[in-house]
Design an enzyme around this catalytic site. Structure first.
Site, short mmCIF file in Angstrom:
data_model
loop_
_atom_site.label_atom_id
_atom_site.label_comp_id
_atom_site.label_asym_id
_atom_site.label_seq_id
_atom_site.Cartn_x
_atom_site.Cartn_y
_atom_site.Cartn_z
N SER A 102 0.92 -1.17 -0.08
CA SER A 102 0.14 0.01 0.01
C SER A 102 0.90 1.28 0.03
O SER A 102 0.45 2.43 0.02
CB SER A 102 -0.92 0.01 1.22
N TYR B 269 -9.22 -6.75 13.33
CA TYR B 269 -8.53 -6.21 12.11
C TYR B 269 -8.25 -7.18 11.06
O TYR B 269 -8.08 -8.31 11.09
CB TYR B 269 -6.77 -5.59 12.28
N GLN C 222 -7.19 -2.10 4.69
CA GLN C 222 -6.20 -1.19 3.70
C GLN C 222 -6.96 -0.74 2.80
O GLN C 222 -6.32 0.26 2.26
CB GLN C 222 -4.94 -2.30 3.09
N THR D 114 -41.41 24.36 -9.31
CA THR D 114 -41.58 23.16 -8.78
C THR D 114 -41.90 22.02 -10.10
O THR D 114 -42.40 22.67 -11.10
CB THR D 114 -42.67 22.84 -7.87
N HIS D 115 -41.35 21.11 -10.23
CA HIS D 115 -41.37 20.25 -11.41
C HIS D 115 -40.84 20.89 -12.33
O HIS D 115 -40.99 20.49 -13.73
CB HIS D 115 -42.65 19.86 -11.58
N LYS E 80 -7.96 3.37 2.13
CA LYS E 80 -7.35 4.65 1.95
C LYS E 80 -7.74 5.23 0.64
O LYS E 80 -7.89 6.24 0.61
CB LYS E 80 -5.85 3.97 2.28
N ASN F 118 -19.01 26.01 -22.87
CA ASN F 118 -19.61 24.97 -22.05
C ASN F 118 -19.11 24.97 -20.49
O ASN F 118 -18.17 25.47 -20.16
CB ASN F 118 -18.91 23.62 -22.52
N LYS G 15 -19.60 27.81 -28.99
CA LYS G 15 -19.95 27.33 -27.43
C LYS G 15 -18.84 27.58 -26.45
O LYS G 15 -17.96 28.17 -26.60
CB LYS G 15 -19.62 25.74 -27.72
N ASN H 99 -1.60 -2.70 13.48
CA ASN H 99 -3.04 -2.49 13.51
C ASN H 99 -3.74 -1.10 14.15
O ASN H 99 -4.58 -0.39 13.41
CB ASN H 99 -3.96 -3.56 13.92
N SER I 254 -15.73 24.52 -27.62
CA SER I 254 -15.72 23.14 -28.44
C SER I 254 -14.78 23.29 -29.39
O SER I 254 -14.70 24.04 -30.05
CB SER I 254 -17.19 23.20 -29.02
N GLU J 273 -20.67 20.81 -14.69
CA GLU J 273 -20.86 19.60 -15.08
C GLU J 273 -19.81 18.46 -14.55
O GLU J 273 -20.14 17.29 -13.95
CB GLU J 273 -20.39 19.37 -17.02
N1 ARG Z 1 -1.13 -1.27 5.75
C1 ARG Z 1 -1.86 -1.79 6.59
C2 ARG Z 1 -3.33 -1.14 6.35
O1 ARG Z 1 -3.45 -0.04 5.68
C3 ARG Z 1 -1.42 -1.59 7.77
C4 ARG Z 1 -1.79 -2.67 8.82
C5 ARG Z 1 -1.36 -3.76 8.70
N2 ARG Z 1 -1.58 -4.72 9.68
C6 ARG Z 1 -1.44 -5.97 9.59
N3 ARG Z 1 -1.52 -6.97 10.24
N4 ARG Z 1 -1.16 -6.64 8.43
O2 ARG Z 1 -4.22 -1.57 7.02
#
Ligand code: ARG
Length: 483
Positions: free
Chosen positions: A31, A331, A336, A163-164, A339, A299, A297, A118, A291, A304
């Site tokens: 990650s 956990y 993960q 309205t509508h 994020k 836009n 145009k 965790n 455009s 949008e």
């Molecule tokens: N990269 C992990 C997450 O975003 C961190 C926690 C990982 N914990 C584990 N026991 N593998 O959740």
């Protein structure tokens, strides 16, 4: 661990593993390329943890100092772009810890005492989101101020209220804009509320069950500013819950989705209002595009896109809430996946609010101090449109009620009057008195006051109504509230 340094994440746990991870699995599970964004929160959390460990005598003061020194160096490296993020080290936490150990040796290895990734990641996400909420609320306030400023200049501008999407009754354009101010003020309240539940400390929950070390979690909470209005520490009270729930992130994304839905409704109106069929407003050219084929145009790309990006944020809400639903305590690595949707929600919302604040209110010209380039209002087009749809028909009914007619009968009488006006291709206010009296004998000359758009507006002088006096009172209230 054989070396003094973690180069590969397999070295972060144990010699239990008999084969290395495949490149594909490494990429799949890593990650770091998105969660490195949490680096500042990660260091802040680690420093608070280390300070507490030293205070409790769990690590030596010298180790604490070394950790501080190492983290200061890492901060410099990251800020200057010199830090080498390694996929092999999976995530932001292991990358920073490995570098710390490389820099300060055993003290770095002691940092993780009484902690797990965790509770570490749960803390990081909360710290990060808290600081983002603190940026979002002022942006929402700026957008509200921009709307109030435009409203102030347009209290007496008459817009056909729909309205509508059918012309219904005339409203003050300012009144219409203030409807959005109400929505955005509730959004700000929601973010403040989400902040209260985000600002709680999971650290000390360790992997899931708490830890055997004599941690002082409340001390860490205080250091990190996770305290209530009275300065009392806010600590997650159950370790299983602390490491595993992401409801604060879901709540945030729900609040963000609602806020984007409000922006999206406003966008839809801007797009309609800017079309040739309405011609009610213009936005500055820098928020529009041309455009490649049709030279005439202009836009409304920004509104949008905001409408489109609302779908994206609502999608993130669906993603996050679904992410949670099947997870047993405590956990799981599923988390993960929280994020990217969360980061993208924050980025999309912040950019959108910033752009809308400027598009509505304009930018301050440093030379004059005046705001320039906000939306331009075509009051004549609005008023003409309001005149077209028999927008004062309800006013005629109310007039007849005041003359003693039951409302249902008045409603029916006015329907006949509108029918007559339609066949004469004129407005109700253009029907001669004699014709109006043909529908009801009690109609007198003063009827024309209530048939005018302005008269109709002024008559709605109840709290929350569109009468200019009410609208001015609301503007004053918002001004006071927004500072
Ligand atoms: N990269 C992990 C997450 O975003 C961190 C926690 C990982 N914990 C584990 N026991 N593998 O959740």
């Amino acid at each position: 661990m054989s070396t003094n340094q973690l180069d590969k994440k397999s070295e972060a746990w144990s010699a239990l593993f008999s084969e290395p991870m495949s490149e594909l699995v490494k990429r799949y599970t890593a990650s770091v390329f998105f969660d490195k964004r949490l680096w500042q929160a990660d260091i802040t959390g680690s420093l608070a943890h280390a300070e507490m460990l030293a205070h409790q005598g769990i690590i030596a003061a010298a180790d604490h100092e070394a950790i501080q020194r190492g983290m200061a160096r890492i901060t410099e490296e990251i800020e200057s772009g010199q830090f080498e993020w390694k996929l092999d080290l999976e995530d932001v936490h292991l990358n920073i810890e490995a570098r710390l150990t490389q820099l300060v040796g055993d003290a770095g290895k002691r940092l993780h005492t009484g902690r797990s990734r965790n509770d570490q990641v749960a803390t990081d996400v909360r710290l990060w989101l808290r600081s983002e909420i603190d940026l979002i609320v002022p942006l929402l306030n700026e957008l509200q101020i921009a709307l109030v400023e435009v409203a102030e200049k347009n209290v007496d501008v008459i817009l056909p209220g729909f309205t509508h999407l059918q012309v219904a009754q005339p409203v003050s354009f300012a009144h219409h804009l203030l409807a959005y101010v109400e929505m955005f003020s509730r959004d700000a309240e929601r973010f403040a509320d989400v902040r209260r539940r985000t600002n709680r400390l999971p650290l000390g929950s360790a992997a899931l069950a708490g830890t055997t070390y004599p941690l002082d979690r409340e001390r860490v909470a205080r250091t990190l500013g996770m305290v209530d209005e009275r300065g009392e520490p806010l600590v997650c009270q159950n370790s299983l819950d602390g490491v595993s729930d992401r409801d604060f992130a879901i709540e945030f994304t729900a609040a963000a989705s609602l806020c984007m839905v409000h922006v999206s409704r406003f966008s839809e109106e801007l797009i309609l209002w800017m079309s040739q069929n309405f011609g009610f407003v213009k936005i500055a050219d820098r928020f529009t595009t041309g455009s490649s084929i049709m030279p005439q145009k202009k836009n409304p790309d920004v509104p949008e896109l905001a409408r489109g990006k609302t779908g994206r944020v609502v999608g993130h809400l669906m993603g996050l809430i679904t992410l949670m639903k099947g997870q047993p305590l405590a956990y799981n690595k599923d988390n993960q996946e929280d994020k990217e949707p969360l980061f993208d929600t924050v980025d999309t919302l912040k950019d959108t609010l910033r752009i809308f604040g400027e598009m509505v209110g304009g930018q301050t010209n440093p030379a004059t101090g005046a705001k320039e380039g906000g939306i331009t209002v075509n009051a004549i087009a609005m008023e003409e449109a309001a005149k077209k749809g028999y927008a004062t028909a309800t006013d005629l009914a109310d007039y007849l009620v005041k003359k003693g007619l039951p409302f249902r009968d008045a409603h029916e009488t006015v329907a006949h009057a509108v029918k007559a006006a339609v066949s004469h291709n004129c407005d109700l206010s253009e029907l001669p008195l004699a014709v109006l009296q043909g529908f009801n004998a009690s109609i007198e000359k003063d009827v024309y006051e209530c048939l005018s758009l302005r008269g109709s507006l002024e008559a709605r002088n109840t709290l929350g109504g569109t009468a200019p006096a009410q609208v001015r009172a609301q503007i004053a209230r918002h001004r006071k509230r927004l500072g």
